[in-house]
Design a protein around this motif. Sequence first.
Motif, short mmCIF file in Angstrom:
data_model
loop_
_atom_site.label_atom_id
_atom_site.label_comp_id
_atom_site.label_asym_id
_atom_site.label_seq_id
_atom_site.Cartn_x
_atom_site.Cartn_y
_atom_site.Cartn_z
N ALA A 1 109.60 28.53 9.06
CA ALA A 1 109.20 27.65 10.16
C ALA A 1 109.87 28.07 11.46
N GLY A 2 111.14 28.45 11.38
CA GLY A 2 111.87 28.86 12.58
C GLY A 2 111.24 30.07 13.24
N ALA B 1 109.86 20.07 15.81
CA ALA B 1 110.39 21.21 15.06
C ALA B 1 111.06 20.75 13.77
N ALA C 1 102.74 21.39 7.43
CA ALA C 1 103.56 22.29 8.25
C ALA C 1 102.68 23.11 9.19
N ALA D 1 117.51 28.43 9.91
CA ALA D 1 116.22 28.30 10.60
C ALA D 1 116.41 28.52 12.10
N TYR E 1 110.02 23.12 4.18
CA TYR E 1 110.98 23.09 3.08
C TYR E 1 110.36 22.48 1.83
N ALA F 1 112.31 27.48 4.17
CA ALA F 1 112.21 26.73 5.42
C ALA F 1 112.47 27.58 6.66
N THR F 2 113.18 28.69 6.52
CA THR F 2 113.45 29.53 7.69
C THR F 2 112.17 30.13 8.27
N TRP G 1 109.94 21.84 10.06
CA TRP G 1 110.92 22.43 9.15
C TRP G 1 110.96 21.67 7.82
N ASP H 1 119.29 26.72 4.44
CA ASP H 1 117.90 26.38 4.77
C ASP H 1 117.75 25.75 6.15
N GLY H 2 118.78 25.03 6.60
CA GLY H 2 118.69 24.36 7.89
C GLY H 2 119.21 25.19 9.04
#
Length: 462
Positions: free
Chosen positions: A247-248, A230, A205, A87, A238, A244-245, A234, A83-84
């Motif tokens: 958001a990227g 950012a 978000a 992203a 999440y 959460a990706t 994120w 998830d992190g």
Amino acid sequence: MSAPRTTPVRKALDRLSLPERTFVADALRTETVGGVLLLFAAVAALVWANIPALHRSYETAGDFHLGPGALGLNLSVTHWAADGLLAVFFFVAGIELKRELVAGDLRDPKAAALPVVAALCGMAVPALVYTLTNVTGGGSTHGWAVPTATDIAFALAVLAVIGTSLPGALRAFLLTLAVVDDLFAILIIAVFFTARIDFAALGGAFLGLAVFWLLLRLGVRGWYVYVPLAVVIWALMYNSGVHATIAGVAMGLMLRCTTREGERRSPGERIEHLVRPLSAGLAVPLFALFNAGVAVSGGALGDVFRKPETLGVVLGLVVGKTVGIFGGTWLTARFTRASLSEDLAWADVFAVASLAGIGFTVSLLIGELAFTGDAVLTDEVKAAVLCGSLIAALCATVLLKIRNARYRRLVEAEERDEDLDGIPDVYEQDDPAYHLRMAEIYDRKAAEHRRIAAEKAGRSAG
């Protein structure tokens, strides 16, 4: 009576423009290095997870939790990787997509039709193959999206390992396929794998994204502004329940990817140049390290070809991807009356289509999302992704090796620069100044040959 006007025949997969060739070469160079690191990470994960003395430590490392629990972010290392870190990968994918839409091949609807249709067919056919395999075999259709993704980094790593060359047009086609593929993979994750939605967090978000967009439009600079923002976006995404990706990729799409007066590169290209090594060299390999470690015993591998869920993944990647991309390309060329570049043959398109059957990073991610709560089936699907990707890589290796001598000649012709001006000769053939320079070079070479011949003749006479 005037002659009837004829429409010029458009070339499919023709030579790239010089700026596009330069961009593609730079992007693929980084992705190739990242792909080799990804390959090493996958092998390391398999070794770590399958050595009995180390297996428990692999599980312990992946299950180790860290992060602020009060913010709902006390996650396992495996969870952080999925998830992190991914992203960051999808942030780069968002910039790539934006650039393709405003400055690359996708800005021209006629030129975009071929890679877009090929990518869509390359996702639809694997999903159909998976679904039919499971409907007829009595399995679960939840994993229909697993074989739809292509891993460009892993595909390029295979090219680097087997030592084959691809002409620029085929490399650009593969890269564009991956960009469109990533876009629709993101949409699939957002639409089909969001179980619950916290509208307060989602609203936060979106508010953060609006602030991000406004700061960009106002020309505010400084990583110390955008990186903390950012991270907040994120975290809110999440906690909203949406993966959460997303958001990227949303932030990547907001960056400006067109140049203004006085700019050599757009802000999007500059940031992509900085972040791509982090994505390809760290984020994706670490994701692979903590997600590719599955049991590969003889029994487990045998189950891959016996269970409909896992067999559907393998067939989707190996058969579905190849048939979908090749069929989509052929149909687009057929109905838009575009002829294939004279330098290539349909066998080349088929080989690249088989290479696109290597689905790794996003396929593993979707496999986890599709079978959440069933750890055994999740691991079996991961094993199927590995098997399918390996088979696709082997098939592509054979097909590409058959044509490699021709590819090498094409690449040498694309890169030849006899006048040493930094621009490949093939892009200067219509320039009169180029022909004048080449004539001077040939005159000097001829004079040198005559001088050497005269010296040899003099020595022989003496």
